[in-house]
Design an enzyme around this catalytic site. Structure first.
Site, PDB file in Angstrom:
ATOM      1  N   GLU A 207      -6.206 -11.525 -18.845  1.00 49.55           N
ATOM      2  CA  GLU A 207      -6.024 -12.050 -17.478  1.00 49.55           C
ATOM      3  C   GLU A 207      -5.029 -13.193 -17.458  1.00 49.55           C
ATOM      4  O   GLU A 207      -4.213 -13.324 -16.551  1.00 49.55           O
ATOM      5  CB  GLU A 207      -7.373 -12.498 -16.907  1.00 49.55           C
ATOM      6  CG  GLU A 207      -7.331 -12.925 -15.433  1.00 49.55           C
ATOM      7  CD  GLU A 207      -7.108 -14.416 -15.249  1.00 49.55           C
ATOM      8  OE1 GLU A 207      -6.961 -14.853 -14.093  1.00 49.55           O
ATOM      9  OE2 GLU A 207      -7.074 -15.151 -16.255  1.00 49.55           O
ATOM     10  N   ASP A 254     -15.201 -15.843 -11.586  1.00 46.73           N
ATOM     11  CA  ASP A 254     -14.248 -16.642 -12.356  1.00 46.73           C
ATOM     12  C   ASP A 254     -14.484 -18.120 -12.109  1.00 46.73           C
ATOM     13  O   ASP A 254     -14.949 -18.518 -11.031  1.00 46.73           O
ATOM     14  CB  ASP A 254     -12.810 -16.274 -11.977  1.00 46.73           C
ATOM     15  CG  ASP A 254     -11.807 -16.563 -13.083  1.00 46.73           C
ATOM     16  OD1 ASP A 254     -12.186 -17.186 -14.096  1.00 46.73           O
ATOM     17  OD2 ASP A 254     -10.632 -16.162 -12.938  1.00 46.73           O
TER      18      ASP A 254
END
Length: 368
Positions: A207, A254
């Site tokens: 990511e 997140d």
């Protein structure tokens, strides 16, 4: 994210309690549609949760254990784990081992690929864990397991990304462990709608940007997997529908783990699901199940709207997948610093958010 910017007796009790929850009247149950109902890919838009009553909520939350999660799942992940590193391999093996040991019988797959990076071609591996691959529709809970790459530091410190995103990984593993029995029940169900809807956990690699956030240096794992799912027939043997159309809702976690997070609404088309998180938070507080919590500092705030943040949901969003992005605003103060470590995590907050997420998942899957 645009980032530069217990024993058998206890088991028997749980099963009996869960059966009681399923039998209790007074709460709306999901009603299956006609057998000749329209395109199944559209059912996500009219899907309704089954609201858990207080008895079920108490039973569900009694199964989660933040201290056990901390020791068994968070600690093994709190290491340097940028793509291709020894830590990345160790964390990947840990995640797979934990999921493969559960009674629900998850199908755990590695999606390995190579991609060009500022440091040449690198190998990445996503982890996809599917409860029932034959189900047409899936609720997806996702996070990334890689840590951002930092060159060697003079003081020897390494970046472990506690909030970014070791805690979300641990929360997802704890969800699978603590909900093992109801999820096993769901998988064994052969009648619609339960047989048509299941759960998928995705742990993305790559990511983070290696150098500077850009369309080509970020979201390596999610870009690759979204493309793959958009071209893989689903259900098996289908000619005109693909895996990505089977995603009911894509819930991305997140930057979770700091004290007093605030989660705003990023996407109006999934605001009703955000509202369920807000309602669950309120219900758990009313039942006295949230620790070190003040309603004046509620986590989920539907009255707050923020512009979308770039993260692993983007490649799926661009392909029409409904997104529920659970990332706080503002970001934790330790974001992308060596201080994003265990010392700066708040255990009660993580415990509270884990409970909220677990209830949300059961409600969505009509396990109540």
């Amino acid at each position: 994210m645009a980032r530069e910017r217990r024993d058998s007796k206890a088991a028997t009790f749980f099963c009996l309690a869960w059966a009681l929850c399923l039998a209790l009247p007074g709460y709306p149950q999901h009603v299956s549609g006609r057998e000749d109902r329209a395109d199944w890919t559209q059912e996500k838009y009219s899907h309704r949760p089954t609201i858990l009553n207080a008895t079920c909520i108490l039973q569900v939350t009694s199964q989660t254990n933040v201290s056990r999660m901390w020791q068994n799942d968070l600690h093994p992940i709190l290491i340097e784990r940028y793509p291709g590193s020894p830590g990345s391999y160790a964390v990947r093996q840990h995640i797979k081992h934990r999921l493969q040991g559960l009674q629900a019988g998850w199908l755990v797959e590695e999606d390995t690929f190579q991609s060009h990076t500022p440091y040449g071609y690198r190998t990445f591996s996503n982890i996809i864990s599917t409860l029932n691959p034959l189900a047409k529709r899936h609720l997806v809970i996702a996070c990334h397991y890689d840590s951002k790459y930092f060159p060697p530091q003079l003081d020897g410190k390494v970046f472990v990304g506690a909030t970014d995103s070791a805690v979300p990984c641990a929360m997802m593993l704890e969800l699978a462990r603590s909900l093992d029995r109801p999820l096993s029940f769901l998988k064994q169900s052969s009648l619609p709608p339960k047989a048509d809807l299941s759960l998928k956990l995705i742990f993305f690699d790559g990511e983070e940007a290696f150098v500077r956030w850009s369309p080509s240096d970020s979201l390596y794992g999610s870009r690759s997997l979204a493309q793959k799912m958009a071209s893989t027939p689903h259900p098996p043997g289908a000619r005109n529908t693909y895996q990505i159309r089977g995603i009911d809702l894509f819930v991305l976690l997140d930057l979770i783990g700091a004290r007093n997070p605030v989660f705003p609404v990023y996407f109006l088309n999934t605001a009703r699901w955000f509202g369920r998180l807000e309602a669950i938070e309120r219900n758990l507080n009313d039942l006295g199940l949230l620790n070190n919590y003040s309603s004046e500092r509620q986590y989920f705030r539907s009255n707050l709207r923020r512009h979308p943040v770039e993260d692993d949901h983007i490649p799926f969003l661009r392909r029409g997948v409904p997104i529920l992005h659970l990332i706080p605003s503002p970001f934790p103060r330790v974001w992308h610093t060596m201080e994003d470590n265990e010392e700066n995590l708040d255990k009660p907050t993580i415990d509270n958010l884990s409970k909220i997420l677990q209830v949300f998942v059961l409600e969505y899957l009509n396990l109540g």
